[in-house]
Scaffold this motif. Structure first.
Motif, short mmCIF file in Angstrom:
data_model
loop_
_atom_site.label_atom_id
_atom_site.label_comp_id
_atom_site.label_asym_id
_atom_site.label_seq_id
_atom_site.Cartn_x
_atom_site.Cartn_y
_atom_site.Cartn_z
N VAL A 1 39.68 68.26 29.94
CA VAL A 1 39.72 69.40 30.85
C VAL A 1 41.08 70.09 30.72
CG1 VAL A 1 38.08 68.41 32.50
CG2 VAL A 1 40.53 68.00 32.78
N PRO A 2 41.16 71.37 31.07
CA PRO A 2 42.46 72.06 30.97
C PRO A 2 43.42 71.57 32.05
CG PRO A 2 40.75 73.54 31.80
CD PRO A 2 40.08 72.24 31.47
N CYS A 3 44.59 71.12 31.61
CA CYS A 3 45.62 70.65 32.53
C CYS A 3 47.00 71.20 32.18
CB CYS A 3 45.71 69.13 32.50
SG CYS A 3 44.29 68.29 33.18
N TYR A 4 47.14 71.74 30.97
CA TYR A 4 48.45 72.19 30.51
C TYR A 4 48.30 73.29 29.49
CZ TYR A 4 47.07 68.43 27.33
OH TYR A 4 46.36 67.62 26.48
N ALA A 5 49.42 73.91 29.15
CA ALA A 5 49.42 75.06 28.24
C ALA A 5 48.79 74.70 26.89
CB ALA A 5 50.84 75.56 28.02
N VAL A 6 47.99 75.60 26.39
CA VAL A 6 47.40 75.42 25.06
C VAL A 6 48.53 75.23 24.05
CG1 VAL A 6 46.08 76.54 23.22
CG2 VAL A 6 45.34 76.77 25.60
N GLY A 7 48.43 74.18 23.25
CA GLY A 7 49.44 73.90 22.23
C GLY A 7 50.44 72.84 22.63
N THR A 8 50.37 72.36 23.87
CA THR A 8 51.34 71.36 24.31
C THR A 8 51.14 70.07 23.52
OG1 THR A 8 51.34 72.28 26.55
CG2 THR A 8 52.17 70.03 26.29
N PRO A 9 52.17 69.63 22.81
CA PRO A 9 52.03 68.39 22.03
C PRO A 9 52.02 67.17 22.96
CG PRO A 9 53.92 69.69 21.26
CD PRO A 9 53.44 70.29 22.55
N PRO A 10 51.28 66.13 22.56
CA PRO A 10 51.33 64.90 23.35
C PRO A 10 52.73 64.29 23.31
CG PRO A 10 50.01 64.60 21.36
CD PRO A 10 50.43 66.02 21.40
N HIS A 11 53.08 63.55 24.33
CA HIS A 11 54.36 62.83 24.39
C HIS A 11 55.56 63.76 24.28
CE1 HIS A 11 51.82 59.33 23.90
NE2 HIS A 11 51.38 59.82 22.76
N SER A 12 55.44 64.97 24.83
CA SER A 12 56.53 65.94 24.75
C SER A 12 57.09 66.21 26.15
CB SER A 12 56.02 67.26 24.16
OG SER A 12 55.06 67.86 25.02
N TRP A 13 58.29 66.78 26.19
CA TRP A 13 58.86 67.14 27.49
C TRP A 13 58.00 68.20 28.17
CZ3 TRP A 13 60.17 72.00 28.91
CH2 TRP A 13 60.45 72.94 27.91
N GLN A 14 57.35 69.06 27.36
CA GLN A 14 56.51 70.11 27.93
C GLN A 14 55.31 69.50 28.67
OE1 GLN A 14 57.61 70.12 24.71
NE2 GLN A 14 58.23 72.20 24.11
N LEU A 15 54.74 68.45 28.11
CA LEU A 15 53.61 67.77 28.77
C LEU A 15 54.07 67.15 30.08
CD1 LEU A 15 50.59 66.98 28.39
CD2 LEU A 15 51.44 64.82 27.50
N VAL A 16 55.21 66.46 30.05
CA VAL A 16 55.74 65.83 31.26
C VAL A 16 56.05 66.89 32.32
CG1 VAL A 16 57.65 64.47 32.20
CG2 VAL A 16 56.65 63.84 30.00
N ALA A 17 56.64 68.00 31.91
CA ALA A 17 57.02 69.06 32.85
C ALA A 17 55.81 69.65 33.56
CB ALA A 17 57.78 70.16 32.12
N GLN A 18 54.66 69.62 32.92
CA GLN A 18 53.45 70.20 33.51
C GLN A 18 52.65 69.20 34.33
OE1 GLN A 18 51.48 73.18 30.64
NE2 GLN A 18 52.78 71.89 29.33
N GLY A 19 53.02 67.93 34.26
CA GLY A 19 52.22 66.87 34.89
C GLY A 19 52.03 66.97 36.38
N LYS A 20 53.00 67.55 37.08
CA LYS A 20 52.88 67.68 38.54
C LYS A 20 52.54 69.10 38.97
CE LYS A 20 55.62 63.77 39.95
NZ LYS A 20 56.65 63.28 40.86
N ALA A 21 52.28 69.96 38.01
CA ALA A 21 51.96 71.36 38.32
C ALA A 21 50.56 71.44 38.93
CB ALA A 21 52.03 72.21 37.06
N PRO A 22 50.32 72.45 39.75
CA PRO A 22 48.98 72.61 40.35
C PRO A 22 47.84 72.65 39.33
CG PRO A 22 50.55 74.02 41.46
CD PRO A 22 51.27 73.44 40.27
#
Length: 175
Positions: free
Chosen positions: A104-125
């Motif tokens: 399901v969509p949870c983060y920006a398209v293109g976000t690599p796994p195990h990246s700071w970008q993924l972590v940064a989006q983890g608590k986003a609405p």
């Protein structure tokens, strides 16, 4: 120099009957209700990603490239390869019992796994909306398995057919 293997993970084995059941339930539930704030936040994250990251995200699932920062589309397993070819702790389990992943969509398209970008989006609405949708879909598949013995039987048969043709080699080495 001596090496000691501490762990290992196998590639994920998909199960078409369970993937289709998941898709049916997601289609009924619909995509997450993403708002403009979700899209603005993920657009800022996506600016930190390379064009290759974004293209790879679509290619991983065999989906057509779109110019979007956050997708709320529900893709059919027949439109692409919705089981990524990657190793995961769930992958090893999927060689032992029929298993399905819910995407399901949870983060920006293109976000690599195990990246700071993924972590940064983890608590986003948007992440919370996506996870809530996944939980509902997974609960609906569990319900389907209890009330539809044919689904369970078909999933088991597909799994047994795959395993008969493919030897499981545990990625954790033995002495």
């Amino acid at each position: 120099m001596a090496f000691k293997q501490l762990s290992g993970a196998a590639n994920l084995v998909g199960n078409a009957p369970l993937e289709m059941a998941t898709h049916r339930n997601l289609a009924v539930l619909g995509g997450p209700q993403l708002d403009d704030a979700d899209k603005r936040f993920t657009a800022e994250i996506q600016k930190t990603l390379s064009p290759t990251d974004i293209r790879t995200s679509y290619a991983e699932y065999g989906l057509p490239e779109k110019n979007e920062v956050l997708s709320s589309d529900i893709y059919s397993p027949l439109n692409g390869r919705l089981t990524p070819s990657s190793s995961t702790d769930v992958g090893t389990l999927s060689w032992i019992v029929p298993t399905v992943q819910c995407h399901v969509p949870c983060y920006a398209v293109g976000t690599p796994p195990h990246s700071w970008q993924l972590v940064a989006q983890g608590k986003a609405p948007a992440a919370h909306k996506g996870i809530a949708l996944a939980a509902k879909a997974m609960a609906a598949v569990a319900r389907d398995l209890f009330i539809n013995g044919g689904l369970l039987s078909t999933a088991k048969t597909e799994f047994q057919r795959f395993r008969a043709a493919n030897e499981f080699r545990n990625p954790i080495g033995r002495k």
